[in-house]
Design an enzyme around this catalytic site. Structure first.
Site, mmCIF file in Angstrom:
data_model
loop_
_atom_site.group_PDB
_atom_site.id
_atom_site.type_symbol
_atom_site.label_atom_id
_atom_site.label_comp_id
_atom_site.label_asym_id
_atom_site.label_seq_id
_atom_site.Cartn_x
_atom_site.Cartn_y
_atom_site.Cartn_z
ATOM 1 N N CYS A 161 0.845 -1.193 0.000
ATOM 2 C CA CYS A 161 0.000 0.000 0.000
ATOM 3 C C CYS A 161 0.884 1.248 0.000
ATOM 4 C CB CYS A 161 -0.955 -0.052 1.197
ATOM 5 S SG CYS A 161 -2.200 1.259 1.222
ATOM 6 N N ASP A 192 -8.970 -2.670 -7.863
ATOM 7 C CA ASP A 192 -8.533 -1.765 -6.807
ATOM 8 C C ASP A 192 -8.952 -0.353 -7.203
ATOM 9 O OD1 ASP A 192 -7.212 -0.166 -5.019
ATOM 10 O OD2 ASP A 192 -5.397 -1.383 -5.002
ATOM 11 N N HIS A 229 -7.736 -4.103 -3.391
ATOM 12 C CA HIS A 229 -6.641 -3.541 -2.599
ATOM 13 C C HIS A 229 -6.399 -4.409 -1.361
ATOM 14 C CE1 HIS A 229 -3.898 -0.290 -1.692
ATOM 15 N NE2 HIS A 229 -4.330 -0.296 -0.438
#
Length: 262
Positions: A161, A192, A229
């Site tokens: 991330c 995502d 994600h």
């Protein structure tokens, strides 16, 4: 997921900037029932203090008890800091023969592990200047190389991330780096929503451009079509086991291909 590499070839203030959190970050409670826990058997694990120009930076380090000339992997946190998941990633790498170290890169600003609001966490994260983060990673790499078990010629980085973005930046910054693996760091994920697929394609085009460095031209961008994600984060509902396991294997294979494996 992004793979970069291979790459070509302090004064110390006695100030301690906080300590590492124990357990999982408050903002990710309750954790998933699928959370992985890697044994420390056969490993040396420790909270350590990395000397930098701006004081000592807390970090978590894991390595095998046996062996020398261990490759180094810098592990870069998500926005939740160096909590139990990031420590577990270090242990997973150590079980594969690496010296893995995760510096708490928000330590000068605040303890994000104690914050329950993502908005509060973001206020801390935006204060972590890129130049300072890269300098702290340089200091962490230098510290790891000074540990008698490490091979200073085998340095790699991986991040998740926020840490995925930092991985890209560090790959461009550190000439001594052999390989980098960025997980959903701004250019990953068909589903995502925070990283649009057109951004992924733009990155692919840039990496293959005639003016790109040899390291960039040797990079790959891998999209897992059904993964959102944080698909590697087994402690969160976003975890997608098949893609996480495939990505982990791909990472280990990449480190080996780039000359950064045991």
């Amino acid at each position: 997921m992004s793979l970069s590499g291979p790459r070509s070839q302090l004064s110390r203030q006695h100030v301690t900037m906080g300590t590492l959190s124990s357990g999982f970050a408050l903002a990710v409670q309750p954790v998933s029932a699928e959370t992985l826990a890697t044994s420390a058997e056969g490993l040396v694990t420790a909270d350590v203090a990395v000397p930098t120009l701006k004081g000592e930076l807390p970090a978590y380090m894991a390595r095998p008890k046996q062996g020398t000339a261990l490759p180094i992997v810098l592990v870069v946190q998500e926005i939740f800091g160096v909590h139990e998941h990031i420590k577990d990633v270090c242990r997973r790498l150590a079980q594969r023969g690496y010296l893995a170290i995760a510096p708490e890169l928000f330590a000068r600003i605040g303890d994000v592990s104690k914050l329950s609001s993502i908005d509060e966490i973001r206020k801390v994260v935006v204060q972590a200047a890129d130049a300072q983060v890269l300098a702290d990673l340089d200091a962490t790499a230098a510290y790891a190389k000074q540990q008698g078990k490490a091979d200073p010629g085998k340095l790699a980085i991986t991040g998740f991330c926020w840490g995925g973005r930092i991985t890209w930046l560090y790959a461009a910054h550190a000439a001594q780096l052999k390989a980098g693996v960025a997980w959903y760091g701004r250019v990953v994920g068909e589903k995502d929503q925070g990283i649009p697929l057109d951004g992924v394609e733009q990155m692919r085009t840039a990496l293959a451009a005639p003016g790109a460095s040899p390291a960039a031209r040797g990079s790959e961008v891998v999209v897992y079509p059904d993964a959102g994600h944080a698909f590697f984060a087994d402690y969160r509902p976003s975890y997608r086991q098949p893609d996480a396991e495939a990505g982990w294997k791909r990472m280990l294979d990449w480190l080996e291909a780039c000359g950064a494996a045991p």
